[in-house]
Structures are given as structure tokens and as C-alpha cells.
Design a protein around this motif. Structure first.
Motif, PDB file in Angstrom:
ATOM      1  N   MET A 119      -5.127   2.522   3.340  1.00 60.71           N
ATOM      2  CA  MET A 119      -4.855   1.094   3.220  1.00 60.71           C
ATOM      3  C   MET A 119      -3.823   0.645   4.261  1.00 60.71           C
ATOM      4  SD  MET A 119      -6.927   0.362   0.826  1.00 60.71           S
ATOM      5  CE  MET A 119      -6.483  -1.364   0.634  1.00 60.71           C
ATOM      6  N   THR A 170      -4.692  -0.386  -3.385  1.00 60.29           N
ATOM      7  CA  THR A 170      -4.353   1.040  -3.303  1.00 60.29           C
ATOM      8  C   THR A 170      -4.389   1.689  -4.681  1.00 60.29           C
ATOM      9  OG1 THR A 170      -2.986   0.687  -1.346  1.00 60.29           O
ATOM     10  CG2 THR A 170      -2.564   2.682  -2.621  1.00 60.29           C
ATOM     11  N   SER A 188       0.823  -1.217   0.000  1.00 61.23           N
ATOM     12  CA  SER A 188       0.000   0.000   0.000  1.00 61.23           C
ATOM     13  C   SER A 188       0.853   1.260   0.000  1.00 61.23           C
ATOM     14  CB  SER A 188      -0.937   0.000   1.216  1.00 61.23           C
ATOM     15  OG  SER A 188      -1.829  -1.086   1.172  1.00 61.23           O
TER      16      SER A 188
END
Length: 405
Positions: free
Chosen positions: A349, A121, A66
């Protein structure tokens, strides 16, 4: 060129193709995570504490993916980034089909976590480039798609698990192949979007990402903390609760059915929110309602001893999930400057990933020392404290926030 109606701009991916990617990704993912704890514990005879370590590694991989994906989105062309993510996931899942003993399962599951953080992401960051719809609507639709995928996947996985775990991984790999080819042919407009933001000085290696204003950052940190704490507790539904239910004599396929209920309620709730967009006065009220439901759901688990009571707890939990979880990234998007939207979507995230990483280990330690019921009370109280933190903070800052559209 019109953006509200008519032709989609050439620099904007059609929302439907993001939905297809989200669906394929989450149907594939839901073939893996519901069975992990039971498979490792019952088939490979791995202890609950070690399973917590395995899931921790998976989520650390998710966090790392992420972080790098969010920053990469702001600086580089997202098109090859998403293709590499989906393509590598296909290869790893085929590897899991061939090698799912110990410790190969651990290593490959960690790799899927890294790729999951990367892909999720990037999808969320790409969603911020859509201007034909409000951010709240786009993230709600993506969350709807994610859970429609979970409905489909969990409806099947509990039965295929008894037949062949190898087949589960093969099907998951094929679903990620669908996501790859969907991106290959339909995500090309993001190339034009990237070129335009580079030309405007909103992206690129030499462009410094603009940080959030101080008040925005404080509010965003409250959301990130809440998201992390909520996932810290929620992850025990995906890990330790399966073992708890089986120990009470409830078969595993009934546990799997709970996740079908979960995703079904999310789908219905997203439909209701889309039909009645003013159901909540504003997006913050929606978040608070969701977090309250999360806390209540863990209180009800204290009294759950049969499937119907677990189903009631899951229903209340899902009311919280379906309202709070899509609203937080939408609010963070509004708080994020144009040059750093990927960075802060990555941060949402990461917050989720931290909760996911420590959740099974945190819950497993409390359960091993004190039992399931004390853990349920701890979860309910700690989540409630997030509400106590957020409400006065929002009342103090809401009229001083800078909103970016």
C-alpha cells in the motif's frame, strides 16, 4: 474442523463479509476521487499545479495510514483498529458535506487519504488470515469487489455532481457507515485469530516480526518499485486526464463513464481469471502481462482525440490493472513470513501510495513544461523499463525463493 469445505472456523471471518466491507468502502470512495480535479479546477478555480499538491497530500496521508496500519495489524487486535478506521471516515465525510470550500476541502481530503490507507491495509492484512482459499483467489475476489464498487460509484457520480456535491459526500458517509456496522457485527472472529497468534508467539508487543529472507526481499522490492512507478503514471488518468479530455470538448460525464468502463472490464476479467485459473502459467506471468498492457495503453493515448479512442486506451489500461494489481499483493503474501504479513501488505500500500502521491505532481510538471503527448511517451517507456528489470531478476531468483502459505 474442516477448512476447505463446510463450517467456517471460529477464528476466520467469512470472505463474504470482507467483500461487503470492500464494496461499501469503494463505492463511497468513488464518489470523491473522480470529481476532485474537475471540482477544484472548474468550481474553486485552483490551478493544476496546486491540485497536484492537494492530491500529493492526500496520498502522503494514505502512505502514513498504510505504514501504521500494517504494523498495528501484526502487533494488536485488528478488530477495534478497523472499527476506528471506518468510524472516523464516516465523521470526516459528513464534515466534507458541510465544509467543501477552500482550503477545508484540502484538509479533509488529506484526512480521508490517511483513513483510506489505514482501512485498505487492514482489509488486505485481515485477508491474509483466511486459510480456506488460496491467497491468489482471496486477493482477486477483493480486487473484483473493489472495482464492482467503483462501477457502481462512478456510474452515479458524474450525474449527481451536476445536482449536488453535498449529497455526494452525505451518501459516501452513509456507505462508510454500512462498512462500519458490517465490521462491528461480522469481523469479530478476527479477535479469536489474534488471541491464537499471540498464544503461538506470532504476534504481540514482545514478538519481533520476522523479516523476509534476502532473496524474497529483493524480489518483493522489485514488485514494490514496479507498483510505485505504475501508479505514478496511472494517477494521471485520475487527475490530469480529466482536464485534458474536457479541453478537447469531451463532457465530464463522459470522463466519468470511462471509469465505469474501467471497473466493468475489471469485473469481467476477474470473472475470467476465476473461471480459468490456469490462463497464466504462474502468478509472475500474470504480473508481466499486466505491466506490458499498462505501457501499451499510454502509447495509444498519444493518438486519442475523441471519446472512442480514450475508451480504447482505458480498455487496454484496464487489462493491465485487472491482472497485475491483484497479483502483486498475492505474490507478496506468499513471500512474507507469518509474523510480518501485515507489515509487507502495508508496504504494498505504501508503494502504491508513493506513486499516487507524486503522480499528479509529476505528470502536471511534465505537462506544464512539454505538453500531454511527451508525458504519454515518458509514461510508456518508464513502465516498460520495469519489465526489463523484473524478468531477469525473477529468472535468477525464482527457484531460490522461500514461499509461505
Amino acid at each position: 474442523m474442516k477448512k476447505e469445505h463446510g463450517i467456517v472456523p471460529k477464528d476466520e471471518i467469512k470472505l463474504v463479509w470482507l467483500i461487503v466491507g470492500e464494496l461499501a468502502m469503494w463505492i463511497g470512495a468513488s464518489f470523491i476521487w473522480p470529481l476532485t480535479s474537475v471540482y477544484l479546477n472548474k468550481q474553486l478555480h485552483i490551478s493544476l499545479s496546486m491540485i497536484g499538491v492537494v492530491l500529493f497530500c492526500n496520498c502522503v496521508g494514505n502512505i502514513i495510514g498504510s505504514i501504521f496500519a500494517g504494523r498495528a495489524y501484526d502487533r494488536y487486535n485488528p478488530y477495534p483498529l478497523i472499527l476506528w478506521g471506518f468510524g472516523l471516515d464516516v465523521l470526516v465525510l459528513f464534515a466534507m458535506a458541510a465544509f467543501h470550500g477552500w482550503p477545508e476541502y484540502w484538509i479533509l481530503l488529506t484526512t480521508t487519504g490517511l483513513l483510506s490507507g489505514w482501512n485498505s491495509t487492514l482489509i488486505n492484512s485481515i485477508a491474509t488470515s483466511l486459510k480456506r482459499y488460496s491467497g491468489r483467489y482471496v486477493f482477486s475476489v477483493l480486487y473484483f469487489s473493489q472495482n464492482l464498487g467503483v462501477v457502481t460509484g462512478t456510474l452515479i457520480v458524474g450525474y449527481l455532481y451536476d445536482y449536488s456535491i453535498t449529497l455526494l459526500f452525505v451518501i459516501a458517509a452513509l456507505l462508510f457507515a454500512v462498512a462500519f456496522f458490517n465490521a462491528l457485527f461480522n469481523y469479530r472472529p478476527i479477535i479469536a485469530f489474534h488471541k491464537e497468534r499471540v498464544a503461538k508467539g506470532h504476534s504481540g508487543k514482545q514478538q519481533k516480526a520476522e523479516p523476509m529472507p534476502k532473496r524474497n526481499f529483493i524480489m518483493a522490492m522489485a514488485f514494490f518499485t514496479t507498483l510505485g512507478v505504475t501508479w505514478l503514471m496511472y494517477m494521471n488518468w485520475e487527475s490530469n486526464l480529466s482536464v485534458y479530455m474536457v479541453s478537447l470538448g469531451i463532457p465530464f460525464h463522459m470522463y466519468s463513464l470511462l471509469w465505469t468502463l474501467n471497473a466493468s472490464v475489471i469485473v469481467i476479467m476477474q470473472g475470467i481469471l476465476a473461471r480459468f485459473p490456469r490462463l497464466f502459467k504462474n502468478i509472475f506471468h500474470q504480473i508481466i502481462f499486466g505491466i506490458i498492457m499498462f505501457s501499451i495503453s499510454f502509447v495509444t493515448l498519444v493518438f486519442a482525440k475523441d471519446f472512442l479512442h480514450f475508451a480504447l486506451s482505458m480498455f487496454i489500461l484496464t487489462l493491465g490493472e485487472s491482472t497485475a494489481f491483484p497479483a502483486i499483493p498475492a505474490f507478496v503474501n506468499d513471500l512474507s513470513p507469518l509474523t510480518s504479513k501485515g507489515k509487507y501488505q502495508g508496504a504494498t500500500m505504501v508503494a502504491s501510495g508513493i506513486g499516487r502521491a507524486f503522480g499528479p505532481l509529476f505528470g502536471g510538471l511534465i505537462i506544464d513544461k512539454a505538453g500531454y503527448l511527451p508525458f504519454f511517451w515518458v509514461a510508456a517507456i518508464v513502465i516498460a523499463l520495469m519489465i526489463v528489470m523484473m524478468i531477469p531478476l525473477y529468472l535468477k531468483l525464482h527457484d531460490k525463493l522461500t514461499i509461505y502459505k
